[in-house]
Motif scaffolding. Structure first.
Motif, PDB file in Angstrom:
ATOM      1  N   PRO A  13       9.293  59.099  11.191  1.00 19.70           N
ATOM      2  CA  PRO A  13       9.694  57.785  11.716  1.00 19.70           C
ATOM      3  C   PRO A  13       8.733  56.667  11.322  1.00 19.70           C
ATOM      4  CG  PRO A  13       9.831  59.475  13.424  1.00 19.70           C
ATOM      5  CD  PRO A  13       9.120  60.102  12.266  1.00 19.70           C
ATOM      6  N   THR A  14       9.301  55.498  11.119  1.00 11.66           N
ATOM      7  CA  THR A  14       8.532  54.277  10.851  1.00 11.66           C
ATOM      8  C   THR A  14       8.927  53.227  11.871  1.00 11.66           C
ATOM      9  OG1 THR A  14       8.606  54.777   8.475  1.00 11.66           O
ATOM     10  CG2 THR A  14       7.887  52.563   9.116  1.00 11.66           C
TER      11      THR A  14
ATOM     12  N   ALA B  63      18.313  48.355   9.053  1.00 12.49           N
ATOM     13  CA  ALA B  63      19.191  48.994   8.075  1.00 12.49           C
ATOM     14  C   ALA B  63      18.584  48.968   6.676  1.00 12.49           C
ATOM     15  CB  ALA B  63      20.553  48.303   8.079  1.00 12.49           C
ATOM     16  N   VAL B  64      18.021  47.845   6.283  1.00 14.11           N
ATOM     17  CA  VAL B  64      17.479  47.698   4.937  1.00 14.11           C
ATOM     18  C   VAL B  64      16.274  48.610   4.718  1.00 14.11           C
ATOM     19  CG1 VAL B  64      16.255  46.092   3.409  1.00 14.11           C
ATOM     20  CG2 VAL B  64      18.360  45.372   4.555  1.00 14.11           C
ATOM     21  N   TYR B  65      15.397  48.702   5.724  1.00 16.89           N
ATOM     22  CA  TYR B  65      14.170  49.492   5.572  1.00 16.89           C
ATOM     23  C   TYR B  65      14.307  50.920   6.110  1.00 16.89           C
ATOM     24  CZ  TYR B  65      11.351  45.645   3.877  1.00 16.89           C
ATOM     25  OH  TYR B  65      10.818  44.640   3.098  1.00 16.89           O
ATOM     26  N   ARG B  66      15.454  51.251   6.706  1.00 12.77           N
ATOM     27  CA  ARG B  66      15.672  52.581   7.295  1.00 12.77           C
ATOM     28  C   ARG B  66      14.547  52.911   8.271  1.00 12.77           C
ATOM     29  NH1 ARG B  66      17.065  55.671   1.583  1.00 12.77           N
ATOM     30  NH2 ARG B  66      18.927  54.448   1.065  1.00 12.77           N
ATOM     31  N   ALA B  67      14.237  51.951   9.107  1.00 11.54           N
ATOM     32  CA  ALA B  67      13.120  52.060  10.040  1.00 11.54           C
ATOM     33  C   ALA B  67      13.526  51.471  11.384  1.00 11.54           C
ATOM     34  CB  ALA B  67      11.902  51.326   9.492  1.00 11.54           C
ATOM     35  N   THR B  68      12.770  51.822  12.412  1.00 15.18           N
ATOM     36  CA  THR B  68      12.913  51.141  13.692  1.00 15.18           C
ATOM     37  C   THR B  68      12.164  49.820  13.615  1.00 15.18           C
ATOM     38  OG1 THR B  68      13.098  53.223  14.901  1.00 15.18           O
ATOM     39  CG2 THR B  68      12.421  51.286  16.168  1.00 15.18           C
TER      40      THR B  68
ATOM     41  N   PRO C 127      17.143  52.603  13.126  1.00 15.08           N
ATOM     42  CA  PRO C 127      17.696  52.546  11.775  1.00 15.08           C
ATOM     43  C   PRO C 127      19.147  52.995  11.683  1.00 15.08           C
ATOM     44  CG  PRO C 127      16.275  54.464  12.018  1.00 15.08           C
ATOM     45  CD  PRO C 127      16.131  53.660  13.275  1.00 15.08           C
ATOM     46  N   GLY C 128      19.639  53.694  12.697  1.00 19.28           N
ATOM     47  CA  GLY C 128      20.998  54.212  12.630  1.00 19.28           C
ATOM     48  C   GLY C 128      22.039  53.350  13.295  1.00 19.28           C
ATOM     49  N   GLY C 129      21.698  52.104  13.595  1.00 24.76           N
ATOM     50  CA  GLY C 129      22.634  51.246  14.311  1.00 24.76           C
ATOM     51  C   GLY C 129      22.600  51.535  15.798  1.00 24.76           C
TER      52      GLY C 129
END
Length: 257
Positions: A125-126, A159-164, A177-179
């Protein structure tokens, strides 16, 4: 919130409670390291490791910190990293931390120095903690666009960085990151708009990551406690970031009692 906060069991030791690594500070901004460590020490992890050029300043204020003069990879085992507060232009350390297979919190200069693809390809996770100006730079838009559509901005960044993403502001937003639902925190006070406040928040959230919370929960709990501590510290008057850090235990007790 009370259910989220970690509590040691009878068999706990400092390592079982989690160790958080802080890679922060520079010759120009040693105080950022001190403030990040101050938040981390009060965030639930059992120990704090520090790597960076501000080791003497950190030890002078917090002698319980485990200080290393090696890089992050040689600092010793940690369960989470915080990187970026006051880091200046130390892109190498940011890149090294992003390669670690543990949760990583990116803040301040770390947000500017991190390569987007390096964040996107991480499997651990980030948690990114920008303010509106930093979020605008990451998205390539004007700050006003972020401020006028904060909910859309935090969702897009996640969404762009796939991060929280924890978007700081008068009302803090936390998006995974998952909506899905975005968490909204309003425990703060305008007096928290002071230099170093974000460094304390980063250390606090990183410590919660090391203690075992997921990125969304760690960001949410940190924002809640930080805002509450800010209210207690200010009580209607100006405060410094160190005042906020010192009131985190009181905020913690207020939540769990």
């Amino acid at each position: 919130m009370a259910r989220l906060l970690p509590a040691p069991a009878a068999e706990s030791d400092k390592y079982r409670r989690g160790v958080v690594g802080i890679a922060a500070g520079s010759a120009r901004y040693p105080g950022a390291a001190v403030l990040a460590v101050s938040g981390a020490l009060r965030g639930g992890a059992g120990a704090v490791r520090y790597v960076g050029p501000a080791g003497d300043a950190v030890l002078a204020r917090f002698p319980e910190t485990l200080v290393s003069d090696a890089g992050p990879a040689k600092a010793g085992r940690v369960q989470a990293w915080v990187v970026g507060p006051g880091a200046g232009d130390d892109a190498a350390t940011v890149a090294e931390v992003l390669e670690a297979d543990v949760p990583v919190l990116l803040d301040a200069d770390g947000l500017r120095l991190a390569e987007r693809d390096a964040v996107r390809r991480r499997t651990a996770p980030t948690l990114m903690t920008p303010h509106a100006g930093e979020a605008a730079a990451l998205l390539g838009v004007r700050r006003e666009e972020v401020e006028d559509a904060r909910l859309a901005a935090v969702r897009e960044l996640a969404a762009v960085y796939r991060a929280t993403v924890l978007l700081k502001g008068s009302t803090t937003l936390v998006a995974g990151p998952g909506g899905g639902p975005v968490r909204v925190n309003a425990t703060g006070t305008p007096w928290l708009a002071t230099a170093g406040s974000g460094d304390v928040l980063s250390g606090l959230a990183g410590s919660l990551l090391a203690a075992g919370l997921g990125a969304v929960d760690a960001g949410s709990a940190a924002a809640y406690l930080h805002g509450l501590a800010g209210r207690f510290a200010a009580d209607g008057a100006p405060v410094g970031a160190h005042d906020v850090a010192s009131r985190i235990p009181e905020a913690w007790r207020d939540v769990t009692d």
